[in-house]
Every structure is written in C-alpha cells, then in structure tokens.
Design an enzyme around this catalytic site. Structure first.
Site, PDB file in Angstrom:
ATOM      1  N   VAL A  14       0.759  -1.167   0.041  1.00  0.00           N
ATOM      2  CA  VAL A  14      -0.204   0.446  -0.554  1.00  0.00           C
ATOM      3  C   VAL A  14       0.517   1.397   0.346  1.00  0.00           C
ATOM      4  O   VAL A  14       0.408   2.073  -0.818  1.00  0.00           O
ATOM      5  CB  VAL A  14      -0.840  -0.028   1.364  1.00  0.00           C
ATOM      6  CG1 VAL A  14      -1.551   1.242   1.775  1.00  0.00           C
ATOM      7  CG2 VAL A  14      -1.878  -1.523   1.599  1.00  0.00           C
ATOM      8  N   ARG A  45      11.476  -0.459   8.071  1.00  0.00           N
ATOM      9  CA  ARG A  45      12.306  -1.118   8.363  1.00  0.00           C
ATOM     10  C   ARG A  45      13.434  -1.621   8.074  1.00  0.00           C
ATOM     11  O   ARG A  45      14.802  -2.288   8.059  1.00  0.00           O
ATOM     12  CB  ARG A  45      11.560  -2.382   9.381  1.00  0.00           C
ATOM     13  CG  ARG A  45      10.769  -2.386  11.215  1.00  0.00           C
ATOM     14  CD  ARG A  45      10.309  -3.178  11.184  1.00  0.00           C
ATOM     15  NE  ARG A  45       9.468  -4.440  10.233  1.00  0.00           N
ATOM     16  CZ  ARG A  45       8.918  -5.483   9.852  1.00  0.00           C
ATOM     17  NH1 ARG A  45       9.493  -5.944  11.276  1.00  0.00           N
ATOM     18  NH2 ARG A  45       8.269  -5.769   9.135  1.00  0.00           N
ATOM     19  N   VAL A 131     -11.686   0.306   6.850  1.00  0.00           N
ATOM     20  CA  VAL A 131     -12.949  -1.453   6.457  1.00  0.00           C
ATOM     21  C   VAL A 131     -13.135  -1.112   4.956  1.00  0.00           C
ATOM     22  O   VAL A 131     -13.375   0.176   4.199  1.00  0.00           O
ATOM     23  CB  VAL A 131     -13.746  -0.183   6.868  1.00  0.00           C
ATOM     24  CG1 VAL A 131     -15.089  -1.365   7.162  1.00  0.00           C
ATOM     25  CG2 VAL A 131     -13.742  -0.145   8.852  1.00  0.00           C
ATOM     26  N   LYS A 204     -13.396  -4.234  11.245  1.00  0.00           N
ATOM     27  CA  LYS A 204     -14.317  -4.189  10.936  1.00  0.00           C
ATOM     28  C   LYS A 204     -14.977  -3.762  11.318  1.00  0.00           C
ATOM     29  O   LYS A 204     -16.365  -2.697  11.602  1.00  0.00           O
ATOM     30  CB  LYS A 204     -14.192  -4.289   9.458  1.00  0.00           C
ATOM     31  CG  LYS A 204     -13.106  -4.440   8.757  1.00  0.00           C
ATOM     32  CD  LYS A 204     -12.420  -4.951   7.342  1.00  0.00           C
ATOM     33  CE  LYS A 204     -11.530  -4.912   6.694  1.00  0.00           C
ATOM     34  NZ  LYS A 204     -10.901  -6.102   5.946  1.00  0.00           N
TER      35      LYS A 204
HETATM   36  N1  HSE Z   1      -7.520  -9.349   4.312  1.00  0.00           N
HETATM   37  C1  HSE Z   1      -8.251  -8.945   4.169  1.00  0.00           C
HETATM   38  C2  HSE Z   1      -9.881  -9.115   2.441  1.00  0.00           C
HETATM   39  C3  HSE Z   1      -8.817  -7.364   3.552  1.00  0.00           C
HETATM   40  O1  HSE Z   1      -9.317 -10.208   2.374  1.00  0.00           O
HETATM   41  O2  HSE Z   1     -10.467  -8.625   2.613  1.00  0.00           O
HETATM   42  C4  HSE Z   1      -7.958  -6.482   4.646  1.00  0.00           C
HETATM   43  O3  HSE Z   1      -8.271  -5.837   5.048  1.00  0.00           O
END
Ligand code: HSE
Length: 427
Positions: A14, A45, A131, A204
């Site tokens: 991202v 890092r 979210v 979420k």
């Molecule tokens: N791993 C999440 C998903 C995306 O499969 O929607 C990140 O919140």
C-alpha cells in the site's frame, strides 16, 4: 503556497502505491488541495529492500523521529498491527500533526485513546482505508448519514472469506480445498487465521458499529465465528433454500436496549443485494431511518484500492490544514451497551438426520416449542434410513435457539444434527 508535508510510516504494497500516486498525481492533488502535497520522509524497517519508484533519500528507520519532526504536517500510517503503530500515531497527534491510518486492528482495539488524543491536540484522524478498502463507507457514515438514525449495518467486509465461500457455492468445494485455491491465487495468506477465523471482519465490525451508533465498541466486544466449520453440506442446504452462505458483519441497534455487533457465517437469500456479491469483493448494506436502504460495493483489499482510500483522506486532511480547520470530531456520546450474543434475536436453519417414523416430527417440534422457539417452515427430504428434516425458525433469542440445537443433539429420534446456520435477511 506553503506545501503540506507528509510523513509515510511503512512502505509495503500500500505504501509503495501511495508514493507512486503522490508523485504521479502531484499537479492534480495540489490543485484539489490548494497547496502542493510533498513527501517529507518514509519510515521503513528494511531500507535495503527493493522498492521501485520510492526515492531512497527519503527513507529512514527512525519512525518516531519522522512522525514528530517539525517540518511534517500530516502522518500516514500503513504499518498495521498494534505496536509500534499506536505509539507513533500518538506521538504524531501529541505534536499536533494530523494522521491518516489504514490500521483496522489498532482502531478496533484502542480507537478511543487515539480519538481522545486527536481531540485534545486539535488534530485530524482519518481512517477510511481501515474498512472495506476502496469503498467509501466511513465518510458516508461519519458525515453524509450523520443526521439520520442508523438501524443496521450488514456487510461482507472480508474478501478472502467471500472468495472461499463463493468457490464452495459455485463448485461445491470443501472449505480446505477452497482455502488452498485462495492461497494459490494470493487472496489468502500462508497463515489465513485472521481472515478465516474472522478476526479481520470483527475489527471492521467494531469500527462500523462505533461510527453507526456513536458508541464505543472494540473488537473484543464483537461476537465472532469464523468460516472453518462451514461444510459443503451447509452450502448445499443454503442452495436448496435459494440462499447463499456469506460471512456477515452485523451491527444492529436493538431499540432501547443497546447494540448487537457480531460476525458469523449465515445464510442470506440470493435475492438480497449481498447475496450476489461474488469473488473477493466487499459490500455493505446500511439501513437507516430516513435514507432507507443503501448499498456500498467494491474492492475491499489490494494495494491500489487501499491507496485510493488513503489518498482521499490525505486530500481531505490537507484541505483542512490549508483552510486552518479540522474535520468532524469522533463522538461516542450514545455509549449504548453492547448486548451479549445470547440476547441477540436471530433465526436458525437446522438440518437433522432422523428416523422416518410416526411421531418424530412432533417430538422434534416439541423441542423447539419447549425452548420458546417458533418454527417458520419444515420440510422433509428423503425417507426411510435417509430421512432429513429441514427446519427454519422464526426469530428468537440466540440463547434459546442454541439450547434447542444442543438438546436435539442428544434426542433419541435424531441421528445427527447435520447442519446449523443462522439466517439473515427476509425470505
Ligand atoms: N484480508 C482482508 C480481506 C483485507 O481478505 O478482505 C484486509 O483487511
């Protein structure tokens, strides 16, 4: 015009996309904000990792130094997890810097501390990307619908599990087989726990419930059941009812009593707008008093979609900075209690392998009646040694429904409780 100086904390998938967009769209962003938006530094890092398009001279391993640096106006956190993200965000807010974060785990665990710090130090804290990725959802809840009374938020907020359940529905695949395919295609991670055990969706749900009901809700308050126990038989049972199994995040206002926030796999009619959400897509259905029903749909994950939501927040916060103002403060004034799952009213679908004899249906019906559960529909499939009863209940407290199923498990006329699934949406 004085530029808005941005510190980026984290530069994975991202973060790299954010750097690219800030660079590629710099002229448009400057025009929209009313000032140039400049990258002041990027905390990582491992500075030696190859990151195409990321200027090496902006990299630093001193994240706190960057987050609190005097020439920084806005801190963008895309590290994820609780620490060091929490300390870094608090450090930034305490030095008056506004923050954009995509960190659902942190916001769901300790959002109140962060919002309090933002309020105290007069800074913005925006988190649209936390979210449902690219889908504009938090801002509509926080701003567009803030004059309305929200009754319910019902969503598919995890793409990985939706992909798995969709494969099970389309191809009759077993859970493990569908998970392996999701991993091979890069939807599911090598350790899929956060997705398949619904920790991701629960975080979420907590964020959505807080915004929808102006009530503090943490991930620990959310009743959570993952999809690992969903069988091909459950999915086939849903199909026979013209339903589909989805991992649903449900945030509900229970009049005068509080809110119910829960995440579990449930049957929903195929005709429901959420019933047609396929693959790894996300969708959230909002029911509000005056607005009626609204549906938000789109890509819930991935570098570019998540970066789109982060960029939207960067522009919004930068506009506030340029205008010398700040965004709407978070509020959890309603402070409604979060109800235990047992008190939540739900409906069950129950499939039983039974002896095909006179009186069995009456005995089974008696178990439901004895727990105060009313039956909406009964159907028998097969006969003789292969008889199955399919029962759909009316709404009842979850505690009563669960107790009914427990007593059916040891009932002499019931060979096996073959499938139990909650039912959401009218059908
Ligand atoms: N791993 C999440 C998903 C995306 O499969 O929607 C990140 O919140």
């Amino acid at each position: 015009m004085k530029p808005v100086r941005v510190a980026l904390l984290g530069c994975g998938v991202v973060g790299t996309e954010i750097v690219r967009l800030l660079e590629e769209q710099s002229d448009d962003l400057a025009a929209r904000v009313g000032a140039p938006v400049e990258l002041a530094g990027i905390a990582v890092r491992r500075p030696d990792r190859v990151r195409p398009g990321v200027p090496r001279d902006l990299l630093t391993t001193d994240a706190m130094g960057l987050a609190t640096r005097e020439d920084v106006d806005l801190v963008v956190e895309v590290i994820g997890g609780i620490e060091p993200a929490r300390s870094l965000i608090l450090g930034a807010l305490k030095t008056g810097k506004s923050v954009v974060s995509a960190n659902k785990a942190l916001l769901a665990e300790d959002g109140e501390t962060l919002f309090a710090a933002a309020r105290e130090f007069g800074a913005d804290l925006y988190y649209e990307a936390s979210v449902a990725g690219a889908i504009p959802l938090l801002r509509p809840l926080r701003e567009s619908l803030v004059g309305d009374r929200i009754h319910r938020v019902l969503g598919i907020v995890n793409g990985t599990t939706n992909y798995i359940l969709d494969q099970m529905d389309t191809h009759g695949a077993a859970f493990t087989e569908a998970l392996e395919e999701a991993q091979a295609l890069g939807y599911a991670e090598a350790d899929p726990t956060a997705d398949v055990e619904a920790f991701d969706a629960a975080a979420k749900a907590a964020i959505l419930a807080r915004l929808a009901f102006h009530t503090p809700v943490t991930a620990a308050d959310v009743h959570r059941e993952g999809i690992t126990e969903v069988t091909a038989q459950d999915v086939a049972g849903a199909k026979s009812m013209d339903c589909v199994v989805k991992l649903l995040a449900i945030c509900e206002r229970v009049e005068d009593r509080g809110v119910s926030v829960r995440v579990y796999p449930a049957m929903i009619p195929r005709s429901h707008p959420l019933g047609s959400v396929r693959g790894a897509f996300n969708a959230v259905f909002v029911e509000a008093e005056s607005a009626g029903s609204l549906m938000f749909y789109g890509a819930g994950a991935g570098g570019a979609p998540t970066a789109s939501a982060v960029l939207g927040d960067i522009v919004a916060v930068s506009r506030n900075l340029v205008g010398g103002t700040s965004g709407p403060a978070e509020t959890s004034y309603a402070a409604l209690p979060v109800l235990p799952m047992g008190e939540t009213v739900t409906r069950y679908y129950v499939q039983l392998d039974v002896a095909d004899q006179a009186g069995v249906l009456a005995q089974v019906a008696e178990e439901f009646a004895g727990h105060g559960v009313s039956i909406q529909a009964v159907r028998q499939e097969g006969h003789g040694d292969d008889a199955q009863l399919v029962i759909v209940t009316h709404a009842a407290p979850d505690r009563a429904l669960a107790a009914t199923v427990e007593s059916l498990r040891t009932h002499p006329s019931v060979r096996e409780v073959a499938s139990v699934m909650r039912v959401e949406g009218d059908f």
